[in-house]
Design a protein around this motif. Structure first.
Motif, PDB file in Angstrom:
ATOM      1  N   LEU A 125      -4.682   7.443  -1.034  1.00  0.00           N
ATOM      2  CA  LEU A 125      -4.762   6.252  -0.189  1.00  0.00           C
ATOM      3  C   LEU A 125      -3.423   5.546  -0.186  1.00  0.00           C
ATOM      4  CD1 LEU A 125      -8.222   4.691  -1.147  1.00  0.00           C
ATOM      5  CD2 LEU A 125      -7.677   6.140   0.810  1.00  0.00           C
ATOM      6  N   GLN A 126      -3.176   4.807   0.882  1.00  0.00           N
ATOM      7  CA  GLN A 126      -1.903   4.108   1.014  1.00  0.00           C
ATOM      8  C   GLN A 126      -2.113   2.786   1.719  1.00  0.00           C
ATOM      9  OE1 GLN A 126       1.094   5.885   3.632  1.00  0.00           O
ATOM     10  NE2 GLN A 126       2.527   5.833   1.931  1.00  0.00           N
ATOM     11  N   GLY A 127      -1.360   1.790   1.326  1.00  0.00           N
ATOM     12  CA  GLY A 127      -1.416   0.495   1.984  1.00  0.00           C
ATOM     13  C   GLY A 127      -2.753  -0.188   1.784  1.00  0.00           C
ATOM     14  N   ASN A 128      -3.320  -0.675   2.872  1.00  0.00           N
ATOM     15  CA  ASN A 128      -4.574  -1.434   2.834  1.00  0.00           C
ATOM     16  C   ASN A 128      -5.817  -0.569   2.999  1.00  0.00           C
ATOM     17  OD1 ASN A 128      -2.485  -3.447   4.658  1.00  0.00           O
ATOM     18  ND2 ASN A 128      -3.372  -4.264   2.772  1.00  0.00           N
ATOM     19  N   ALA A 129      -5.677   0.759   2.968  1.00  0.00           N
ATOM     20  CA  ALA A 129      -6.827   1.638   3.119  1.00  0.00           C
ATOM     21  C   ALA A 129      -7.805   1.439   1.957  1.00  0.00           C
ATOM     22  CB  ALA A 129      -6.379   3.093   3.183  1.00  0.00           C
ATOM     23  N   MET A 130      -9.103   1.462   2.269  1.00  0.00           N
ATOM     24  CA  MET A 130     -10.143   1.222   1.272  1.00  0.00           C
ATOM     25  C   MET A 130     -11.246   2.269   1.402  1.00  0.00           C
ATOM     26  SD  MET A 130     -10.603  -2.907   1.519  1.00  0.00           S
ATOM     27  CE  MET A 130     -11.069  -2.778   3.252  1.00  0.00           C
ATOM     28  N   VAL A 131     -11.795   2.639   0.244  1.00  0.00           N
ATOM     29  CA  VAL A 131     -12.937   3.553   0.229  1.00  0.00           C
ATOM     30  C   VAL A 131     -14.213   2.726   0.268  1.00  0.00           C
ATOM     31  CG1 VAL A 131     -14.138   5.374  -1.025  1.00  0.00           C
ATOM     32  CG2 VAL A 131     -11.632   5.240  -1.107  1.00  0.00           C
ATOM     33  N   MET A 132     -15.031   2.967   1.296  1.00  0.00           N
ATOM     34  CA  MET A 132     -16.328   2.314   1.431  1.00  0.00           C
ATOM     35  C   MET A 132     -17.419   3.388   1.311  1.00  0.00           C
ATOM     36  SD  MET A 132     -15.045  -0.685   1.905  1.00  0.00           S
ATOM     37  CE  MET A 132     -16.345  -1.767   2.501  1.00  0.00           C
ATOM     38  N   PRO A 133     -18.671   2.989   1.082  1.00  0.00           N
ATOM     39  CA  PRO A 133     -19.727   3.995   0.913  1.00  0.00           C
ATOM     40  C   PRO A 133     -19.884   4.940   2.098  1.00  0.00           C
ATOM     41  CG  PRO A 133     -20.487   1.851   0.167  1.00  0.00           C
ATOM     42  CD  PRO A 133     -19.164   1.621   0.819  1.00  0.00           C
ATOM     43  N   GLN A 134     -19.668   4.452   3.332  1.00  0.00           N
ATOM     44  CA  GLN A 134     -19.937   5.257   4.520  1.00  0.00           C
ATOM     45  C   GLN A 134     -18.681   5.681   5.284  1.00  0.00           C
ATOM     46  OE1 GLN A 134     -23.027   6.308   5.178  1.00  0.00           O
ATOM     47  NE2 GLN A 134     -23.703   5.222   3.335  1.00  0.00           N
ATOM     48  N   TYR A 135     -17.507   5.227   4.853  1.00  0.00           N
ATOM     49  CA  TYR A 135     -16.292   5.540   5.593  1.00  0.00           C
ATOM     50  C   TYR A 135     -15.073   5.171   4.769  1.00  0.00           C
ATOM     51  CZ  TYR A 135     -17.124   0.592   6.570  1.00  0.00           C
ATOM     52  OH  TYR A 135     -17.403  -0.745   6.438  1.00  0.00           O
ATOM     53  N   ILE A 136     -13.920   5.643   5.224  1.00  0.00           N
ATOM     54  CA  ILE A 136     -12.617   5.203   4.709  1.00  0.00           C
ATOM     55  C   ILE A 136     -12.041   4.253   5.747  1.00  0.00           C
ATOM     56  CG2 ILE A 136     -10.331   5.885   3.941  1.00  0.00           C
ATOM     57  CD1 ILE A 136     -12.444   7.012   2.164  1.00  0.00           C
ATOM     58  N   ARG A 137     -11.845   3.018   5.365  1.00  0.00           N
ATOM     59  CA  ARG A 137     -11.292   2.036   6.307  1.00  0.00           C
ATOM     60  C   ARG A 137      -9.776   2.028   6.173  1.00  0.00           C
ATOM     61  NH1 ARG A 137     -14.602  -3.063   7.684  1.00  0.00           N
ATOM     62  NH2 ARG A 137     -15.424  -1.401   9.035  1.00  0.00           N
ATOM     63  N   GLN A 159      -4.853  -9.117  11.099  1.00  0.00           N
ATOM     64  CA  GLN A 159      -3.486  -8.916  11.561  1.00  0.00           C
ATOM     65  C   GLN A 159      -2.601  -8.351  10.449  1.00  0.00           C
ATOM     66  OE1 GLN A 159      -2.304 -12.806  12.944  1.00  0.00           O
ATOM     67  NE2 GLN A 159      -3.112 -12.478  14.993  1.00  0.00           N
ATOM     68  N   SER A 160      -1.588  -7.584  10.873  1.00  0.00           N
ATOM     69  CA  SER A 160      -0.511  -7.107  10.001  1.00  0.00           C
ATOM     70  C   SER A 160      -1.027  -6.314   8.801  1.00  0.00           C
ATOM     71  CB  SER A 160       0.354  -8.287   9.528  1.00  0.00           C
ATOM     72  OG  SER A 160       0.863  -9.003  10.631  1.00  0.00           O
ATOM     73  N   LYS A 161      -1.882  -5.354   9.064  1.00  0.00           N
ATOM     74  CA  LYS A 161      -2.379  -4.467   8.014  1.00  0.00           C
ATOM     75  C   LYS A 161      -1.952  -3.035   8.316  1.00  0.00           C
ATOM     76  CE  LYS A 161      -4.503  -7.754   5.836  1.00  0.00           C
ATOM     77  NZ  LYS A 161      -4.027  -8.213   4.511  1.00  0.00           N
ATOM     78  N   ARG A 162      -1.817  -2.251   7.258  1.00  0.00           N
ATOM     79  CA  ARG A 162      -1.412  -0.856   7.411  1.00  0.00           C
ATOM     80  C   ARG A 162      -2.138  -0.030   6.367  1.00  0.00           C
ATOM     81  NH1 ARG A 162       1.771   2.015   4.300  1.00  0.00           N
ATOM     82  NH2 ARG A 162       2.569   0.158   3.256  1.00  0.00           N
ATOM     83  N   GLY A 163      -2.670   1.104   6.771  1.00  0.00           N
ATOM     84  CA  GLY A 163      -3.348   1.971   5.828  1.00  0.00           C
ATOM     85  C   GLY A 163      -3.228   3.425   6.227  1.00  0.00           C
ATOM     86  N   ALA A 164      -3.344   4.302   5.245  1.00  0.00           N
ATOM     87  CA  ALA A 164      -3.238   5.733   5.513  1.00  0.00           C
ATOM     88  C   ALA A 164      -3.972   6.492   4.419  1.00  0.00           C
ATOM     89  CB  ALA A 164      -1.782   6.177   5.558  1.00  0.00           C
ATOM     90  N   VAL A 165      -4.349   7.719   4.745  1.00  0.00           N
ATOM     91  CA  VAL A 165      -4.911   8.643   3.764  1.00  0.00           C
ATOM     92  C   VAL A 165      -4.282  10.003   4.024  1.00  0.00           C
ATOM     93  CG1 VAL A 165      -6.934   9.063   5.235  1.00  0.00           C
ATOM     94  CG2 VAL A 165      -7.038   9.628   2.808  1.00  0.00           C
ATOM     95  N   TRP A 166      -3.779  10.631   2.934  1.00  0.00           N
ATOM     96  CA  TRP A 166      -3.069  11.902   3.050  1.00  0.00           C
ATOM     97  C   TRP A 166      -3.656  12.920   2.097  1.00  0.00           C
ATOM     98  CZ3 TRP A 166       0.682  13.382   6.453  1.00  0.00           C
ATOM     99  CH2 TRP A 166       1.270  12.378   7.234  1.00  0.00           C
ATOM    100  N   GLY A 213      -2.934  14.213   7.460  1.00  0.00           N
ATOM    101  CA  GLY A 213      -3.135  12.818   7.098  1.00  0.00           C
ATOM    102  C   GLY A 213      -3.518  12.014   8.321  1.00  0.00           C
ATOM    103  N   THR A 214      -3.835  10.767   8.098  1.00  0.00           N
ATOM    104  CA  THR A 214      -4.139   9.854   9.189  1.00  0.00           C
ATOM    105  C   THR A 214      -3.685   8.463   8.789  1.00  0.00           C
ATOM    106  OG1 THR A 214      -5.903   8.944  10.594  1.00  0.00           O
ATOM    107  CG2 THR A 214      -6.504   9.536   8.348  1.00  0.00           C
ATOM    108  N   SER A 215      -3.195   7.709   9.752  1.00  0.00           N
ATOM    109  CA  SER A 215      -2.663   6.380   9.449  1.00  0.00           C
ATOM    110  C   SER A 215      -2.976   5.423  10.587  1.00  0.00           C
ATOM    111  CB  SER A 215      -1.142   6.432   9.225  1.00  0.00           C
ATOM    112  OG  SER A 215      -0.464   6.781  10.427  1.00  0.00           O
ATOM    113  N   SER A 216      -2.916   4.141  10.280  1.00  0.00           N
ATOM    114  CA  SER A 216      -3.190   3.105  11.277  1.00  0.00           C
ATOM    115  C   SER A 216      -2.420   1.848  10.909  1.00  0.00           C
ATOM    116  CB  SER A 216      -4.690   2.817  11.340  1.00  0.00           C
ATOM    117  OG  SER A 216      -4.967   1.798  12.285  1.00  0.00           O
ATOM    118  N   VAL A 217      -2.198   1.004  11.912  1.00  0.00           N
ATOM    119  CA  VAL A 217      -1.497  -0.255  11.685  1.00  0.00           C
ATOM    120  C   VAL A 217      -2.016  -1.292  12.674  1.00  0.00           C
ATOM    121  CG1 VAL A 217       0.401   0.243  13.278  1.00  0.00           C
ATOM    122  CG2 VAL A 217       0.799  -1.286  11.351  1.00  0.00           C
ATOM    123  N   THR A 218      -2.057  -2.540  12.247  1.00  0.00           N
ATOM    124  CA  THR A 218      -2.369  -3.649  13.147  1.00  0.00           C
ATOM    125  C   THR A 218      -1.190  -4.607  13.160  1.00  0.00           C
ATOM    126  OG1 THR A 218      -3.380  -5.005  11.408  1.00  0.00           O
ATOM    127  CG2 THR A 218      -4.821  -3.467  12.592  1.00  0.00           C
ATOM    128  N   GLY A 219      -1.028  -5.317  14.274  1.00  0.00           N
ATOM    129  CA  GLY A 219       0.029  -6.300  14.391  1.00  0.00           C
ATOM    130  C   GLY A 219      -0.577  -7.657  14.677  1.00  0.00           C
TER     131      GLY A 219
END
Length: 364
Positions: free
Chosen positions: A57-69, A75-82, A268-274
């Protein structure tokens, strides 16, 4: 059990679609095998674990019971999973010397033909065109590369959906916000693909249009049913299809022949918000190894490559390198160049002598 059956049913539909697409006198024989070491699914056991997980996991990515957020609707969040693959470390035998520290090793994907099925969900409070920015799916040489480090500020989010620019490999982008205001050809959300040999820059202000291989509109936000995307790479052909209408039907999005991707890259997959935001959730990433029959000609054509490239695609920086000249060609060029120089000198001497002779006659 129902989810697994649905997954097998969906994979069967995809194989049928491939057979119809590649049909002909010679039946296409394709088998698929789930590669668990390169797949991510519930219950996400060990995800983010430094010692035993197959995914970082990277950045603000979080493991939840039903998904990886990847990012929350803030605003201004970034997360990734590799993806990474760790070898099994044998436990020390009782009474023996303690085992050394666990060495963090990473193993990329060396599959020749593969299919990545992505189960995702994008949702949030923002109204249409007041949400962002989407997420990217990667198959690249470098992993966990969000951007550049900037002193005390730490790592600056990369400009391509939270990851770095000038990457080596493939990026598939689910873009939910149009940055180019004046364009009217594309309706967002929009899915596109890009192959980069490290020399290309993703044009964020134009939503990647200058380097886009192909794309399609995909209304994927705030839906009450499952949304899927599949990336298939087989026989140097890149295909992207989507199932977003709740009908369990694949729809064509991108189909590009002549795509040459090296083996040994990472998923991998990544996302960002502004200023705008959304929840970007990954429910599963399932990688299948595809076993496809090849003719001798196809084996020769599909030889190993070391840089990503797309045949017959004219993009800045993607042109194939010029072949070096042969010795004979170089000799001929030098020879005729010298002949031209000598000819020019002779003509110059003749003109000069005539000018001098005319000058003397004029003087007398």
């Amino acid at each position: 059990m129902a989810a697994a059956a649905a997954g097998r049913w969906r994979a069967g539909l995809w194989l049928l679609a491939l057979a119809l697409r590649l049909g002909g006198p010679r039946a296409e024989q394709t088998e698929e095998h789930l590669k668990r070491e390169h797949s991510l699914s519930k219950p996400y056991q060990g995800v983010g674990s430094a010692s035993s997980g197959l995914w970082d996991l990277q950045g603000n990515a979080m493991v939840m019971p039903q998904y990886i957020r990847l990012t929350p609707d803030l605003q201004s969040k970034r997360g990734a999973v590799w993806n990474r693959v760790l070898p099994q470390t044998p436990l020390p035998v009782r009474g023996s010397a303690p085992a050394g520290p666990i060495v963090r090793r990473e193993f990329p994907c060396y599959l020749r033909d593969w299919e990545l099925q992505v189960h995702f969900k994008i949702h949030g409070q923002g109204k249409k065109n007041l949400n962002g920015d989407g997420f990217a799916i990667w198959y690249t040489k470098d992993r966990m590369q969000p951007g550049e480090r900037s002193g005390a500020l730490g790592t600056v989010p990369g400009p391509v959906f939270g990851s770095k620019d000038n990457f080596l490999g493939l990026g598939v982008f689910v873009d939910t916000y149009p940055n180019e205001e004046k364009q009217q050809e594309r309706v967002f959300p929009y899915i596109s693909a890009m192959v980069n040999n490290g020399s290309l820059t993703y044009d964020h202000d134009r939503d990647g249009r200058p380097t886009e291989l192909g794309g399609c509109t995909a209304m994927v936000r705030n839906l009450n049913h499952d949304t899927f995307l599949v990336i298939r790479y087989v026989k140097r052909r890149l295909t992207v299809m989507i199932d977003i209408d709740g009908k369990h039907e694949w729809r064509d999005c991108i189909d590009v022949p002549g795509v040459r991707l090296p083996r040994g890259y990472y998923f991998g997959t990544s996302s960002v918000t502004g200023d705008l935001s959304d929840n970007h959730d990954i429910i599963s990433l399932k990688l299948y190894q595809l076993t496809v029959e090849r003719t001798a000609e196809e084996e020769k054509r599909d030889r190993e490559v070391y840089l990503p490239v797309v045949d017959n695609l004219k993009l800045p920086g993607m042109e194939a390198p010029l072949e070096p000249m042969s010795g004979l060609a170089l000799f001929l060029i030098v020879f005729f160049s010298l002949v031209a120089i000598v000819f020019a000198i002779v003509i110059g001497v003749i003109v000069y002598n005539k000018w001098q002779e005319q000058s003397r006659k004029h003087f007398y």
